[in-house]
Design an enzyme around this catalytic site. Structure first.
Site, mmCIF file in Angstrom:
data_model
loop_
_atom_site.group_PDB
_atom_site.id
_atom_site.type_symbol
_atom_site.label_atom_id
_atom_site.label_comp_id
_atom_site.label_asym_id
_atom_site.label_seq_id
_atom_site.Cartn_x
_atom_site.Cartn_y
_atom_site.Cartn_z
ATOM 1 N N CYS A 99 0.836 -1.200 0.000
ATOM 2 C CA CYS A 99 0.000 0.000 0.000
ATOM 3 C C CYS A 99 0.876 1.257 0.000
ATOM 4 O O CYS A 99 1.498 1.567 -1.005
ATOM 5 C CB CYS A 99 -0.974 -0.044 1.169
ATOM 6 S SG CYS A 99 -2.333 1.155 1.056
ATOM 7 N N HIS B 279 -3.348 -5.678 1.238
ATOM 8 C CA HIS B 279 -2.596 -5.869 2.475
ATOM 9 C C HIS B 279 -2.512 -7.347 2.864
ATOM 10 O O HIS B 279 -3.365 -7.848 3.602
ATOM 11 C CB HIS B 279 -3.269 -5.104 3.617
ATOM 12 C CG HIS B 279 -3.096 -3.626 3.553
ATOM 13 N ND1 HIS B 279 -2.163 -2.945 4.308
ATOM 14 C CD2 HIS B 279 -3.741 -2.687 2.817
ATOM 15 C CE1 HIS B 279 -2.236 -1.640 4.054
ATOM 16 N NE2 HIS B 279 -3.185 -1.467 3.149
ATOM 17 N N GLU C 63 -0.600 -8.652 5.049
ATOM 18 C CA GLU C 63 -0.367 -8.796 6.490
ATOM 19 C C GLU C 63 -1.657 -8.826 7.288
ATOM 20 O O GLU C 63 -1.670 -9.269 8.436
ATOM 21 C CB GLU C 63 0.554 -7.667 7.000
ATOM 22 C CG GLU C 63 -0.119 -6.325 7.225
ATOM 23 C CD GLU C 63 -0.356 -5.518 5.965
ATOM 24 O OE1 GLU C 63 -0.687 -4.328 6.082
ATOM 25 O OE2 GLU C 63 -0.223 -6.071 4.855
#
Length: 225
Positions: free
Chosen positions: A86, A194, A196
């Protein structure tokens, strides 16, 4: 155990999430501060999401000049695996480690959703645990995720197999449905979604983001063998 650095800039939001994902994948996360001039001997680096320096001027434009980025750029050009997520992807573009630029989403609305992607290339340090053509779902949240590049750059990205992820239902207007790209060497990858946030079903809906973090460890194991 592999040591993977996570850079924190003023305004970074997702550094702790990235470090947690690294731990869950079996590696050791190493915090790296934006004002440092050392990468602390890490074997890979992640530039996480957020709003570095408040996204003043342009997303990622100020973070590009942080002292740590001089070291990241130098190491990346030497082959160090670097992942930009991002805002981290925006910083990589501003640093000219990746081509193209990000502009405001079509409709000028912030997007936050579970995003479907297609893996276009498993031939990078961060995607070798995926299979080309595989469809995954990971979290997406951004207001300036509209990837743009001139026609020649887009043609080079497509011809060189540098498009790594493509949106299955383009949420922000990115050209060619591009969600993530790599450099020619394959050690630097940037994407807007994302991974994560998608390493556990309970908190992210899927575990489709985990292979990002296991891929780089597999690569490091092969190169050190």
């Amino acid at each position: 155990m592999n040591r993977i650095g996570v850079v924190t800039f003023p305004g970074t939001l997702d550094d702790q999430d990235a470090r947690r994902a690294i731990r869950l994948s079996g590696a050791e996360p190493v915090p790296l501060w934006h004002a440092s001039d050392s990468l602390a001997g890490v074997e890979a680096v992640i530039l996480p999401g957020g709003f570095s320096y408040g996204d003043y001027l342009r997303a990622g434009a100020i973070a590009r000049f942080a002292p740590i980025m001089d070291e990241v750029v130098r190491a990346a050009r030497g082959g160090l695996p670097v992942l930009g997520i991002c805002n981290g992807f925006q910083v990589l573009c501003e640093s000219h480690l990746l081509p193209g630029a990000m502009i405001r989403n079509e409709g000028r609305k912030f997007v936050c959703c579970q995003q479907r992607l297609r893996v276009e290339s498993s031939d990078t340090t961060w995607t070798c645990d995926f299979v080309a053509g595989q469809e995954i779902t990971i979290v997406l949240k951004n207001g300036e995720g509209n990837f743009q590049a001139d026609s020649q750059t887009l043609r080079q990205l497509e011809d060189n197999n540098q498009v790594v992820f493509r949106y299955l239902d383009n949420p922000n207007g990115s050209r060619n449905d591009i969600a993530g790209i790599t450099n020619e060497r394959g050690n630097v990858v940037g994407l807007m979604p994302h991974p994560e946030h998608s390493v556990e079903v309970l908190t992210g809906g899927t575990k489709d983001g985990l292979p990002f973090f296991t891929s780089v460890q597999r690569f490091l194991a092969l190169t050190s063998a």
